[in-house]
Structures are given as C-alpha cells and as structure tokens.
Motif scaffolding. Structure first.
Motif, PDB file in Angstrom:
ATOM      1  N   LEU A 173      -7.698 -66.242 -37.279  1.00 42.86           N
ATOM      2  CA  LEU A 173      -8.756 -65.710 -36.419  1.00 42.86           C
ATOM      3  C   LEU A 173      -9.993 -66.595 -36.461  1.00 42.86           C
ATOM      4  O   LEU A 173     -10.620 -66.864 -35.428  1.00 42.86           O
ATOM      5  CB  LEU A 173      -9.103 -64.285 -36.857  1.00 42.86           C
ATOM      6  N   ALA A 174     -10.364 -67.054 -37.654  1.00 37.38           N
ATOM      7  CA  ALA A 174     -11.542 -67.916 -37.779  1.00 37.38           C
ATOM      8  C   ALA A 174     -11.326 -69.252 -37.066  1.00 37.38           C
ATOM      9  O   ALA A 174     -12.242 -69.772 -36.415  1.00 37.38           O
ATOM     10  CB  ALA A 174     -11.862 -68.147 -39.259  1.00 37.38           C
ATOM     11  N   TYR A 230     -12.825 -76.608 -40.426  1.00 33.07           N
ATOM     12  CA  TYR A 230     -12.236 -77.134 -41.657  1.00 33.07           C
ATOM     13  C   TYR A 230     -12.098 -76.057 -42.721  1.00 33.07           C
ATOM     14  O   TYR A 230     -11.097 -76.004 -43.439  1.00 33.07           O
ATOM     15  CB  TYR A 230     -13.090 -78.288 -42.178  1.00 33.07           C
ATOM     16  N   HIS A 231     -13.110 -75.196 -42.857  1.00 35.60           N
ATOM     17  CA  HIS A 231     -13.095 -74.183 -43.914  1.00 35.60           C
ATOM     18  C   HIS A 231     -11.953 -73.187 -43.721  1.00 35.60           C
ATOM     19  O   HIS A 231     -11.335 -72.743 -44.696  1.00 35.60           O
ATOM     20  CB  HIS A 231     -14.446 -73.454 -43.957  1.00 35.60           C
ATOM     21  N   ALA A 232     -11.656 -72.836 -42.465  1.00 36.41           N
ATOM     22  CA  ALA A 232     -10.560 -71.897 -42.203  1.00 36.41           C
ATOM     23  C   ALA A 232      -9.210 -72.522 -42.566  1.00 36.41           C
ATOM     24  O   ALA A 232      -8.372 -71.883 -43.211  1.00 36.41           O
ATOM     25  CB  ALA A 232     -10.577 -71.479 -40.732  1.00 36.41           C
ATOM     26  N   GLU A 246     -15.003 -56.551 -36.246  1.00 37.81           N
ATOM     27  CA  GLU A 246     -15.932 -57.490 -35.628  1.00 37.81           C
ATOM     28  C   GLU A 246     -17.373 -57.042 -35.810  1.00 37.81           C
ATOM     29  O   GLU A 246     -17.674 -55.852 -35.881  1.00 37.81           O
ATOM     30  CB  GLU A 246     -15.646 -57.628 -34.130  1.00 37.81           C
ATOM     31  N   PHE A 247     -18.256 -58.047 -35.873  1.00 40.59           N
ATOM     32  CA  PHE A 247     -19.696 -57.792 -35.899  1.00 40.59           C
ATOM     33  C   PHE A 247     -20.387 -58.854 -35.052  1.00 40.59           C
ATOM     34  O   PHE A 247     -19.986 -60.015 -35.054  1.00 40.59           O
ATOM     35  CB  PHE A 247     -20.252 -57.852 -37.323  1.00 40.59           C
ATOM     36  N   LYS A 274     -19.512 -65.199 -38.158  1.00 37.58           N
ATOM     37  CA  LYS A 274     -19.752 -66.572 -38.616  1.00 37.58           C
ATOM     38  C   LYS A 274     -18.428 -67.158 -39.117  1.00 37.58           C
ATOM     39  O   LYS A 274     -18.185 -67.233 -40.317  1.00 37.58           O
ATOM     40  CB  LYS A 274     -20.795 -66.579 -39.739  1.00 37.58           C
ATOM     41  N   PRO A 275     -17.549 -67.567 -38.201  1.00 40.60           N
ATOM     42  CA  PRO A 275     -16.193 -67.977 -38.610  1.00 40.60           C
ATOM     43  C   PRO A 275     -16.136 -69.261 -39.424  1.00 40.60           C
ATOM     44  O   PRO A 275     -15.086 -69.580 -39.990  1.00 40.60           O
ATOM     45  CB  PRO A 275     -15.460 -68.147 -37.270  1.00 40.60           C
ATOM     46  N   LYS A 276     -17.239 -69.994 -39.505  1.00 44.65           N
ATOM     47  CA  LYS A 276     -17.235 -71.231 -40.283  1.00 44.65           C
ATOM     48  C   LYS A 276     -18.040 -71.082 -41.574  1.00 44.65           C
ATOM     49  O   LYS A 276     -18.484 -72.078 -42.154  1.00 44.65           O
ATOM     50  CB  LYS A 276     -17.793 -72.380 -39.443  1.00 44.65           C
TER      51      LYS A 276
END
Length: 432
Positions: A205-206, A214-216, A41-42, A142-144
C-alpha cells in the motif's frame, strides 16, 4: 527540524493560544480508533474556518481532520508532551497514549514520539497490535515515513515473533507432506503467516501511494528475511516474483521495486546453492539434464521482440516446483530479460529499466557459467551466451538507429553497450 518548519514557534504559540478544544478533538480521535478496528486511512481535510462542529471526520473506515485546527492541536500536544518528559512517570498512561496518537498522526517523523510509545509497550501499558494499527493509519497519510516502518519492525521483533504460534506448512516438494515448525501454544497475536501477509500488504500500500518508496520496499525485504518461515520461503518468493512483475510493468521508473525483484532472484539462487533442505531439493550440477529447454530459451533470445508481451513472458511464470531448481531459476531470469526488452521498447527513456537489465544480464551470465556449462555442456552454454549477445545487439541497434528522436534512450543504450564491453567482455556494436 520538520516540526519547527511546519509549526513555527510552538512554545510561544501555545502560551498565546491554549486552545482548550484540543482535548475534545483528541478524545474524538481516540473514540474513532476504538469503535472502528478496520480504520485504514487518515488525511488532513482542507477547511479554512471553524464551522462550530467537531473537526474530526469519520466515514468508510477513513479518518479526517479539518486543516484549520491542525496547528493549534499540535501546539497543544507538543507542550503537554514536553511537560510530561520533565516529570517522568507522573502522567496517566491513557492520557499519554492519547497525546502520542494525535502527535504521530500530525507529524510522524519525530522519533521521540515513537520512542515514548516503545516505553509504554515495555511497561505493558500499550497493546503491540494497537500500535501496529496506528502505524498503518499513519503510513496511509505519510507512506514514506521511515520512522513508522522502523517502529513496525521493532514491534514485530520484540513482541509478535517471539509469541506467535507454530504452524504446519504443507511442503510442495514432499507431495503435500506437512512440515511442523517450532510447536508452541496458540497466541492472540496471530500466526506467522498472518504477520507475513500483513507486512507485505502494508508495504505494498505504501509503495502504491508514493513512487520510488525505498523505505516501503526495504521493509518488504526485511519481512521476507526475518518473518517468512523457511518452510514457506520458496513458495513466498515465487508468489512475490509473480505479483511484483505485474507491478513493475506499470511502474517503469520505480527502481526501488526493481531492486526488490533483484533481491528475490538473489534469494532464490541462495536457496539453490544451499540445497534448500527444508524444501527437499538437492542441486547436483553434474547430473544429466533434459537440455531441450536450453535450446528453447536460446531461440527466444535470438529473436528480438519489439512489441510488449511478444517476449517469452510465459517463461517467467513457469518456475513451478517440479524439476531442477537451477533450471527454474534460469527460466525466471531469461523471462525477466525478455520482459525487460519489451518494457524498454514500449516505455522510452527510463533509466531504471536499463539499470535493472544490467543486473539480469550479469545474473544470466553467472548461471550459464556456474550451472549450464557444468550440467549441460560447453556447447549449449556457448549457444545460450551467443543468443543473449544477439538479444543485446538487437536491442542496442533498435534504440540507437531507430529512436534518434529520444536522446535519453540513445544515451542509455550506448551506456549499456559500454557496460557490456567493460564488465562482461561482450562486444555490442552501436552507432557512435
């Protein structure tokens, strides 16, 4: 554009404030990555003033950077990288890797930074697995980030998949007989199943960190299509179906997750139409089938269930490996329809559930026409279609007659009735 909005006048700020501590901060970040291979994580920690200590924080496999230095560090990195692009090939690769690591942690949406790391990998200056680790940490913040997912796909396609070792997969359709795929020498990059499980975990996780990601989910689809070995495909699809069913039940507004389930069902149907030679299954629509399960499912559809969990949800978990594949898929689809009924009644006014329902209804109608009518006869096919029509009538009536207080639910139910009439020629009465 994003960089200029978050960090305005980068070049001017860099000239006015060189911030010599930036090198030390980047070195501390590099040290954390080296000594903690499980770093996951960050985040930016809100601290407004310099407290005369390192702003790099590290605890419990998590990395933090105090917010007061973010602007200064990024300005320093940006100018250094722009200078390096002007004098190609003159910079030490280790320095470039350190700068790009800091840049991507702070602003991963800049595609040029990812391209520079691709160049380092192509020149054998950067380990692909280390790059996957960095993108994992970036996605925790930044999960997306579409650039991070795209970069992971590039790394896997160019470096990991061509070198991963062969595996022997036990086939559930051949009494445990092993299926050996593409024998090769062992590789330190990990096996195909390691890569597959790793990417499924990253996308999961994202998706949990950012709603409607959508990207995940798109990355998860790519993983199934390009990483999953054919000998494991049926087992993985069923596992994903079970796990994402629980996820969708607690994220009823996330249409991206429901689209993924649609992909899973489509992919399983494609396996059945191809005969899935790797799984040892041959689909023969003309063979005589035990038709008892058709009557069971017709009975379940004919009885409207208003409370969550009262639907015949066990059908969706009864796909198994035994028996006719089309029968199992029909069980999955009708089980999904019944669970969807429960969710619509429990969670009022969520359009994503209604959109997902249209896909399920169309799929069931297609399976009845293509398989049930051929394998079990027109009488049972008509019985199943009438039962499904009853289910739709009861749901629409429930939503339009008993839930006048929620205008959104009434509107969605009426739209669904219109869709049934226009697209599938199923007439469902509802209040005007």
């Amino acid at each position: 554009m994003l960089a200029s909005r978050i960090f305005p006048s980068i070049e001017n700020n860099m000239q006015d404030n060189p911030f010599p501590a930036a090198e030390r901060i980047l070195a501390d970040i590099e040290s954390v990555f080296k000594k903690d291979p499980k770093l996951s994580e960050f985040d930016i920690v809100p601290v407004n003033e310099n407290q005369n200590k390192s702003p790099v924080l590290h605890a419990s496999h998590s990395l933090g950077l105090e917010s007061w230095c973010v602007h200064h560090v990024f300005c320093f990195i940006y100018q250094r990288l722009m200078d390096l692009r002007k004098k190609r090939g003159r910079e030490d690769p280790g320095t470039l890797i350190r700068l790009l690591r800091g840049a991507l942690l702070l602003n991963p949406d800049v595609s040029s930074f990812w391209h520079m790391r691709k160049d380092l990998m192509l020149s054998s200056h950067l380990d692909p697995t280390a790059d996957l680790h960095l993108s994992l940490v970036v996605l925790s913040h930044k999960p997306k980030c579409s650039e991070a997912f795209s970069h992971r796909r590039w790394v896997i396609s160019h470096f990991l998949l061509p070198l991963c070792p062969a595996q022997t997969f036990p086939s559930p359709h051949r009494g445990g007989e092993a299926v050996d795929l593409n024998p090769s020498l062992p590789s330190p990059l990990g096996s195909i199943s390691d890569i597959l499980n790793g990417e499924l975990n990253v996308s999961g996780l994202a998706a949990n960190r950012y709603a409607n990601n959508y990207h995940a989910w798109n990355h998860r689809i790519w993983t199934i299509q390009n990483v999953c070995p054919k000998g494991l495909l049926w087992r993985v699809l069923l596992r994903e179906w079970s796990e994402t069913g629980q996820w969708v039940a607690t994220h009823v507004s996330d249409h991206s997750g429901m689209q993924y389930r649609q992909f899973l069902l489509d992919r399983m149907m494609a396996c059945s139409s191809e005969g899935d030679d790797e799984g040892g299954i041959v689909v023969d629509g003309t063979c005589e089938q035990d038709t008892g399960f058709i009557q069971v499912m017709a009975h379940a559809l004919g009885n409207f269930r208003e409370n969550p969990g009262d639907g015949l949800a066990s059908i969706s978990e009864d796909g198994g490996f035994e028996g006719h594949m089309c029968e199992n898929l029909l069980r999955l689809a009708i089980g999904e329809l019944l669970v969807n009924t429960d969710l619509i009644c429990q969670f009022v006014g969520h359009e994503a559930l209604w959109c997902h329902r249209r896909f399920i209804v169309r799929t069931v109608v297609g399976m009845v026409s293509d398989w049930v009518k051929v394998a079990c006869g027109e009488d049972l096919a008509d019985q199943l279609l009438r039962a499904m029509q009853t289910q739709e009538e009861l749901l629409v009536a429930h939503c339009t007659l008993q839930l006048h207080s929620d205008v959104h639910q009434v509107r969605f139910a009426k739209r669904h009735a219109v869709w049934l009439a226009r697209i599938l020629n199923i007439s469902v009465a509802c209040e005007k």
